[in-house]
Design a protein around this motif. Structure first.
Motif, PDB file in Angstrom:
ATOM      1  N   GLU A   6      -3.757   4.289  -8.243  1.00 24.72           N
ATOM      2  CA  GLU A   6      -2.964   3.225  -7.613  1.00 24.72           C
ATOM      3  C   GLU A   6      -3.601   2.760  -6.313  1.00 24.72           C
ATOM      4  OE1 GLU A   6       1.586   1.937  -6.604  1.00 24.72           O
ATOM      5  OE2 GLU A   6       1.028   4.002  -6.157  1.00 24.72           O
TER       6      GLU A   6
ATOM      7  N   HIS B 296      -6.180   0.096  -7.001  1.00 23.67           N
ATOM      8  CA  HIS B 296      -5.557  -1.182  -7.352  1.00 23.67           C
ATOM      9  C   HIS B 296      -4.912  -1.827  -6.123  1.00 23.67           C
ATOM     10  CE1 HIS B 296      -6.364  -0.467 -11.530  1.00 23.67           C
ATOM     11  NE2 HIS B 296      -5.601   0.602 -11.587  1.00 23.67           N
TER      12      HIS B 296
ATOM     13  N   SER C  41      -7.470  -3.448  -3.994  1.00 22.18           N
ATOM     14  CA  SER C  41      -7.886  -4.719  -4.586  1.00 22.18           C
ATOM     15  C   SER C  41      -6.927  -5.825  -4.167  1.00 22.18           C
ATOM     16  CB  SER C  41      -7.923  -4.612  -6.117  1.00 22.18           C
ATOM     17  OG  SER C  41      -8.892  -3.688  -6.553  1.00 22.18           O
TER      18      SER C  41
ATOM     19  N   TYR D 114      -4.198  -9.040 -10.632  1.00 21.41           N
ATOM     20  CA  TYR D 114      -3.575  -8.631  -9.373  1.00 21.41           C
ATOM     21  C   TYR D 114      -2.776  -9.749  -8.704  1.00 21.41           C
ATOM     22  CZ  TYR D 114      -6.774  -4.660  -9.765  1.00 21.41           C
ATOM     23  OH  TYR D 114      -7.438  -3.547 -10.206  1.00 21.41           O
TER      24      TYR D 114
ATOM     25  N   TYR E  54       1.154  -0.448  -8.571  1.00 21.04           N
ATOM     26  CA  TYR E  54       0.045  -1.403  -8.542  1.00 21.04           C
ATOM     27  C   TYR E  54      -0.856  -1.296  -9.769  1.00 21.04           C
ATOM     28  CZ  TYR E  54       1.099  -2.928  -3.819  1.00 21.04           C
ATOM     29  OH  TYR E  54       1.716  -3.490  -2.720  1.00 21.04           O
ATOM     30  N   SER E  55      -0.470  -0.490 -10.726  1.00 22.81           N
ATOM     31  CA  SER E  55      -1.236  -0.338 -11.956  1.00 22.81           C
ATOM     32  C   SER E  55      -1.309  -1.664 -12.714  1.00 22.81           C
ATOM     33  CB  SER E  55      -0.581   0.729 -12.848  1.00 22.81           C
ATOM     34  OG  SER E  55      -1.151   0.734 -14.140  1.00 22.81           O
ATOM     35  N   ILE E  56      -2.402  -1.867 -13.462  1.00 21.88           N
ATOM     36  CA  ILE E  56      -2.527  -3.081 -14.270  1.00 21.88           C
ATOM     37  C   ILE E  56      -2.012  -2.859 -15.693  1.00 21.88           C
ATOM     38  CG2 ILE E  56      -4.492  -3.934 -12.949  1.00 21.88           C
ATOM     39  CD1 ILE E  56      -6.298  -2.975 -15.258  1.00 21.88           C
TER      40      ILE E  56
END
Length: 454
Positions: A43, A46, A49, A121, A187-189
């Motif tokens: 996390e 991410h 990012s 994101y 915040y994971s995709i």
């Protein structure tokens, strides 16, 4: 949390769409602040990012900027330790200096921005920018990014369930698993991957049911949805596109012969584009992951090319160690979040998912379509496994290191759609959808209790 539960009880119904909104906006929202911050599943990478993008740095993979305020938050920071950041106002302090040394190289790799397309994101970035504009605290900004990620997930699942003509409850129970909500609320995709895959699959099935031939408009929509799916996990779900073979392609070509030159040109261009992207991925994304030892991507690739029998054995071992391993399946209710007793919840949850899949027999696919879906599933399993084998696994090993069950959730419906058949018919109750939603919510509530107690 009690208020969220009360709202759920009041508003739950037999409407699939409404239940998604109710679950996500009530008990699902609790995951955004109950889950440890900078949790184990990258996390922090991410999140960094998102911080870079929100500050205008789209070159975050090649030229990452460090934000010490968030970089200094410890990994797996629980809510008790995180509370202090609600009182601290955020002051931008982006810098090129990561204090990177040979001793801190692994820490840098675990902290620097993840190398995924910026589109993945954007929702979290919008949340972060929104909180910054209103002078939110460090914690406000962090949590707002999580909330907007969860909102995106709810919207994608809403669309998928709305357009799929049948098997709706299968998408529902998969999307509303506690672990999926936890990932979507961070915040994971993974939320993006699951949502876009579900929509693509749903739209293909919609066309299969409603369209005798595919119109140009429908073809363009399908191509756009496939494009959004391709940018997830660096084209890991490429072979999901094989399910278009279930569509009336031959009838479409026969009816639109005058458009064949255009269709052929577009198809050739798409093949060239996909090939180019695959070559770029091969040259830039297949790199050795320095967080493990004994692995080297180039050496691994050479080994695979020169040992075909080993590759066959590896494929069988991966299927056995993944699909036929209860411990691996238990990672759908991962014990690093849901305590060591997670497997005792996963067993009834798994049986519930299988029951819903078996009894969701409003439509049963022909055997040839089942074969297409199973092949698509296995090819995606193979492609995602190969990526981790090359980058993350010891050279020559007969296992794939780091392969987690969450990677197959986006295409898991393809496998579950094949379970029901005409020989088994179950009489449906009028409140079936509501009962399924209530049972699923019970699993979510248990997951939240485990998460808080871990």
């Amino acid at each position: 949390m009690q208020l969220m539960g009360l709202l759920f009880i009041i508003y739950i119904s037999s409407n699939y769409i409404k239940n998604v909104i109710v679950i996500v906006s009530t008990i699902g929202m609790v995951f955004t602040f109950a889950t440890d911050f900078h949790h184990t599943l990258d996390e922090k990478k991410h999140m960094m990012s998102v911080i870079n993008i929100s500050s205008g740095n789209l070159q975050y993979a090649k030229n990452p900027l460090c934000e010490p305020t968030y970089n200094n938050i410890i990994f797996n920071c629980d809510i008790d330790s995180f509370v202090q950041f609600f009182e601290r106002k955020y002051e931008p302090d982006l810098t090129n200096d990561w204090n990177r040394t040979e001793e801190t190289e692994v820490y840098y790799i675990c902290s620097s921005p993840a190398d995924y397309n910026f589109v993945l994101y954007l929702p979290a970035t919008i949340g972060v920018v929104f909180a910054k504009v209103f002078a939110g605290s460090i914690a406000d900004i962090y949590i707002m990014g999580r909330i907007f990620n969860l909102i995106l997930y709810a919207i994608l699942i809403y669309i998928a369930i709305k357009i799929i003509p049948y098997k709706k409850n299968i998408l529902f129970v998969l999307a509303m698993m506690p672990y999926m909500l936890l990932l979507a609320g961070s915040y994971s995709i993974d939320g993006y991957c699951i949502g876009t895959a579900f929509i693509f699959i749903a739209y293909c099935l919609k066309l299969k049911k409603e369209a005798e031939t595919i119109s140009l408009k429908q073809f363009i929509i399908l191509a756009i949805l496939y494009g959004f799916l391709l940018i997830a996990k660096n084209m890991a779900y490429l072979f999901t596109g094989l399910i278009v073979l279930m569509l009336p392609i031959r009838k479409t070509l026969q009816k639109n012969k005058k458009y064949l030159p255009i269709i052929s040109t577009i198809t050739v261009l798409c093949i060239i584009l996909i090939g180019a992207l695959l070559l770029m991925a091969k040259s830039s994304n297949i790199v050795t992951d320095d967080r493990t030892t004994g692995n080297d991507a180039q050496s691994q690739m050479n080994y695979m090319l020169t040992h075909p029998l080993h590759d066959i054995r590896l494929a069988f071992e991966q299927i056995k160690n993944a699909l036929f391993s209860f411990d691996w399946i238990c990672m759908l209710h991962y014990n690093i979040f849901f305590t060591q007793n997670a497997k005792y919840v996963m067993l009834p949850l798994l049986l519930f998912i299988l029951y819903v899949s078996l009894t969701e027999d409003d439509f049963n696919f022909e055997n040839k379509n089942k074969i297409i879906m199973i092949i698509s599933f296995l090819l995606v399993l193979g492609m995602t496994s190969a990526a981790l084998y090359l980058c993350f696994t010891e050279v020559g090993a007969l296992y794939v290191a780091g392969y987690q069950t969450r990677y197959i959730v986006p295409i898991l419906p393809l496998l579950l759609f094949t379970i029901s058949n005409n020989s088994i018919k179950v009489q449906k109750k009028e409140n079936r959808n509501q009962n399924i939603a209530i049972i699923q919510a019970a699993f979510i509530a248990i997951g939240l209790l485990q998460l808080i107690l871990v």
